[in-house]
Design an enzyme around this catalytic site. Structure first.
Site, PDB file in Angstrom:
ATOM      1  N   GLY A 224      46.305  55.409  19.574  1.00  0.00           N
ATOM      2  CA  GLY A 224      47.633  55.001  19.093  1.00  0.00           C
ATOM      3  C   GLY A 224      47.574  54.207  17.794  1.00  0.00           C
TER       4      GLY A 224
ATOM      5  N   ALA B   5      46.252  52.144  21.864  1.00  0.00           N
ATOM      6  CA  ALA B   5      47.198  51.532  22.796  1.00  0.00           C
ATOM      7  C   ALA B   5      46.399  50.699  23.786  1.00  0.00           C
ATOM      8  CB  ALA B   5      47.982  52.619  23.508  1.00  0.00           C
TER       9      ALA B   5
ATOM     10  N   GLU C  36      47.271  56.923  15.250  1.00  0.00           N
ATOM     11  CA  GLU C  36      48.574  57.613  15.217  1.00  0.00           C
ATOM     12  C   GLU C  36      49.588  56.796  14.406  1.00  0.00           C
ATOM     13  OE1 GLU C  36      48.480  58.173  19.582  1.00  0.00           O
ATOM     14  OE2 GLU C  36      49.285  60.154  19.132  1.00  0.00           O
TER      15      GLU C  36
ATOM     16  N   GLU D 259      41.414  59.529  23.189  1.00  0.00           N
ATOM     17  CA  GLU D 259      42.222  59.619  24.413  1.00  0.00           C
ATOM     18  C   GLU D 259      41.579  60.485  25.494  1.00  0.00           C
ATOM     19  OE1 GLU D 259      43.482  59.555  21.371  1.00  0.00           O
ATOM     20  OE2 GLU D 259      45.405  58.493  21.356  1.00  0.00           O
TER      21      GLU D 259
HETATM   22  N1  CAA Z   1      43.047  48.385  24.939  1.00  0.00           N
HETATM   23  C1  CAA Z   1      42.837  47.195  25.531  1.00  0.00           C
HETATM   24  N2  CAA Z   1      41.822  46.369  25.177  1.00  0.00           N
HETATM   25  C2  CAA Z   1      40.999  46.804  24.218  1.00  0.00           C
HETATM   26  C3  CAA Z   1      41.166  48.039  23.574  1.00  0.00           C
HETATM   27  C4  CAA Z   1      42.261  48.846  23.968  1.00  0.00           C
HETATM   28  N3  CAA Z   1      42.543  50.017  23.384  1.00  0.00           N
HETATM   29  N4  CAA Z   1      40.180  48.186  22.658  1.00  0.00           N
HETATM   30  C5  CAA Z   1      39.427  47.089  22.730  1.00  0.00           C
HETATM   31  N5  CAA Z   1      39.907  46.242  23.668  1.00  0.00           N
HETATM   32  C6  CAA Z   1      39.393  44.932  24.074  1.00  0.00           C
HETATM   33  C7  CAA Z   1      38.175  45.084  24.973  1.00  0.00           C
HETATM   34  O1  CAA Z   1      38.564  45.311  26.309  1.00  0.00           O
HETATM   35  C8  CAA Z   1      37.510  43.738  24.761  1.00  0.00           C
HETATM   36  O2  CAA Z   1      38.193  42.770  25.525  1.00  0.00           O
HETATM   37  P1  CAA Z   1      37.382  41.824  26.573  1.00  0.00           P
HETATM   38  O3  CAA Z   1      36.452  41.037  25.687  1.00  0.00           O
HETATM   39  O4  CAA Z   1      38.461  41.020  27.178  1.00  0.00           O
HETATM   40  O5  CAA Z   1      36.669  42.730  27.488  1.00  0.00           O
HETATM   41  C9  CAA Z   1      37.784  43.425  23.282  1.00  0.00           C
HETATM   42  O6  CAA Z   1      38.904  44.251  22.916  1.00  0.00           O
HETATM   43  C10 CAA Z   1      36.619  43.787  22.385  1.00  0.00           C
HETATM   44  O7  CAA Z   1      36.276  45.153  22.642  1.00  0.00           O
HETATM   45  P2  CAA Z   1      34.791  45.639  22.984  1.00  0.00           P
HETATM   46  O8  CAA Z   1      34.029  44.564  23.659  1.00  0.00           O
HETATM   47  O9  CAA Z   1      34.903  46.937  23.689  1.00  0.00           O
HETATM   48  O10 CAA Z   1      34.239  45.818  21.504  1.00  0.00           O
HETATM   49  P3  CAA Z   1      33.078  46.803  21.013  1.00  0.00           P
HETATM   50  O11 CAA Z   1      32.824  46.413  19.611  1.00  0.00           O
HETATM   51  O12 CAA Z   1      31.950  46.836  21.981  1.00  0.00           O
HETATM   52  O13 CAA Z   1      33.754  48.278  21.031  1.00  0.00           O
HETATM   53  C11 CAA Z   1      35.505  49.892  20.614  1.00  0.00           C
HETATM   54  C12 CAA Z   1      34.820  48.586  20.163  1.00  0.00           C
HETATM   55  C13 CAA Z   1      34.532  51.052  20.439  1.00  0.00           C
HETATM   56  C14 CAA Z   1      36.718  50.083  19.727  1.00  0.00           C
HETATM   57  C15 CAA Z   1      35.905  49.761  22.105  1.00  0.00           C
HETATM   58  O14 CAA Z   1      36.614  48.540  22.284  1.00  0.00           O
HETATM   59  C16 CAA Z   1      36.793  50.864  22.583  1.00  0.00           C
HETATM   60  O15 CAA Z   1      36.335  51.949  22.851  1.00  0.00           O
HETATM   61  N6  CAA Z   1      38.124  50.613  22.712  1.00  0.00           N
HETATM   62  C17 CAA Z   1      39.062  51.575  23.237  1.00  0.00           C
HETATM   63  C18 CAA Z   1      39.433  52.597  22.195  1.00  0.00           C
HETATM   64  C19 CAA Z   1      40.366  53.654  22.773  1.00  0.00           C
HETATM   65  O16 CAA Z   1      40.023  54.365  23.692  1.00  0.00           O
HETATM   66  N7  CAA Z   1      41.592  53.748  22.236  1.00  0.00           N
HETATM   67  C20 CAA Z   1      42.574  54.690  22.665  1.00  0.00           C
HETATM   68  C21 CAA Z   1      43.503  54.051  23.626  1.00  0.00           C
HETATM   69  S1  CAA Z   1      44.604  55.190  24.414  1.00  0.00           S
HETATM   70  C22 CAA Z   1      45.853  55.461  23.316  1.00  0.00           C
HETATM   71  O17 CAA Z   1      45.852  54.966  22.213  1.00  0.00           O
HETATM   72  C23 CAA Z   1      46.951  56.349  23.844  1.00  0.00           C
HETATM   73  C24 CAA Z   1      47.953  56.853  22.876  1.00  0.00           C
HETATM   74  O18 CAA Z   1      47.899  57.971  22.447  1.00  0.00           O
HETATM   75  C25 CAA Z   1      49.125  56.041  22.503  1.00  0.00           C
END
Ligand code: CAA
Length: 255
Positions: free
Chosen positions: A105, A62, A108, A128
């Protein structure tokens, strides 16, 4: 501009998220668009199987930026579960074709599908807890049902992403392919399913669901027997068995 696409070709529907700049992270607008496309899939009588596939990354979860400042009510409005439940309840079979990251998400969403196929370098997990929340789009229910309680707790408590091979060992995915073949493999499986008796496929999906939800095993077996016998009122059952006897391929008509 639309961030979700739908194509339906030769009985195979495919829904894709197109938000590469955020690794296909899902927000309210994307999930609402998906919801509308699901209605189109359901209305299309030619659709036999639905694939969820997004290029390079299935979905990195998400949208954290959109969610960060939510209060409790805002978080409820952000929740994806109603749409995810609609996917899980679709009458036609669904396949998640996972390339790259499928996290939170995003994973999921994959868990709502009947079958999951992952590329060899896919990374899957539920990060999460690293954000101070827990999976809130069906993960706490669908993951333990898929892999058992112990693996589900390991995945959800650590928040660590796992490789495709590890996901396969746990039963989180059905099969692993070369990264370049993920969609092709899903499409191949969808086409095989599409050739089978469509009434039987839809009915057996419902029977499996009801069986898993039914606490009384004997009642579940009764439901199976009732629905199985109902198939003998269909054209497709007559055609399927006639084709076998006549040593030819069946021509199912979805009735
Ligand atoms: N939400 C918003 N933006 C996201 C995102 C997310 N879940 N995942 C990646 N992005 C964005 C980053 O912010 C980045 O944008 P900017 O260039 O504008 O900063 C772009 O995508 C590229 O990401 P990274 O630079 O971080 O890429 P990376 O290769 O270094 O890392 C990754 C990849 C390990 C997937 C890392 O992006 C990451 O950890 N993302 C978050 C993953 C996460 O925590 N997901 C769970 C979300 S909570 C949820 O899903 C709740 C639920 O139960 C419904």
């Amino acid at each position: 501009m639309s961030q979700v696409t739908l194509k339906i070709e030769e009985g195979i529907a495919c829904i894709s998220v197109v938000r590469p700049e955020a690794l296909n992270a899902l927000n309210r607008e994307i999930v609402d668009e998906m919801d509308q496309l699901l209605d189109q899939v359901e209305k299309d009588d030619s659709a036999r199987c639905l694939i969820f596939y997004s290029e390079k990354n299935f979905a990195a979860g998400a949208d954290i930026k959109a969610m960060a400042e939510c209060d409790e009510e805002g978080a409820k409005a952000f929740a994806f579960s109603p749409v995810y439940n609609k996917i899980a309840d679709l009458p036609l079979p669904t396949i998640a074709a996972i390339e790259g990251y499928a996290l939170g998400g995003g994973m999921e969403l994959a868990m709502t599908c009947d079958i999951r196929i992952a590329g060899e370098s896919a990374k899957m997990g539920f990060p999460e807890v690293t954000l101070g929340i827990f999976p809130g789009a069906g993960g706490t229910i669908r993951v333990p049902r898929a892999v058992g309680e112990a693996f589900a707790k390991e995945l959800i408590f650590t928040g660590d992403a796992v490789s495709a091979q590890r996901a396969l060992q746990m039963g989180l995915v059905n099969r692993v392919t070369a990264d370049t073949d993920v969609y092709a493999e899903a499409e191949k499986m969808a086409k095989r399913i599409a050739k089978r008796g469509p009434v039987a496929i839809r009915m057996v999906k419902e029977v499996i669901r009801r069986g898993l939800e039914e606490p009384d095993q004997n009642r579940a077996i009764e439901i199976e027997a009732e629905q199985w016998a109902r198939l003998f009122t269909t054209y497709d059952q007559k055609e399927g068995m006639k084709a076998f006897i006549e040593k030819r391929k069946p021509r199912f008509e979805n009735r």
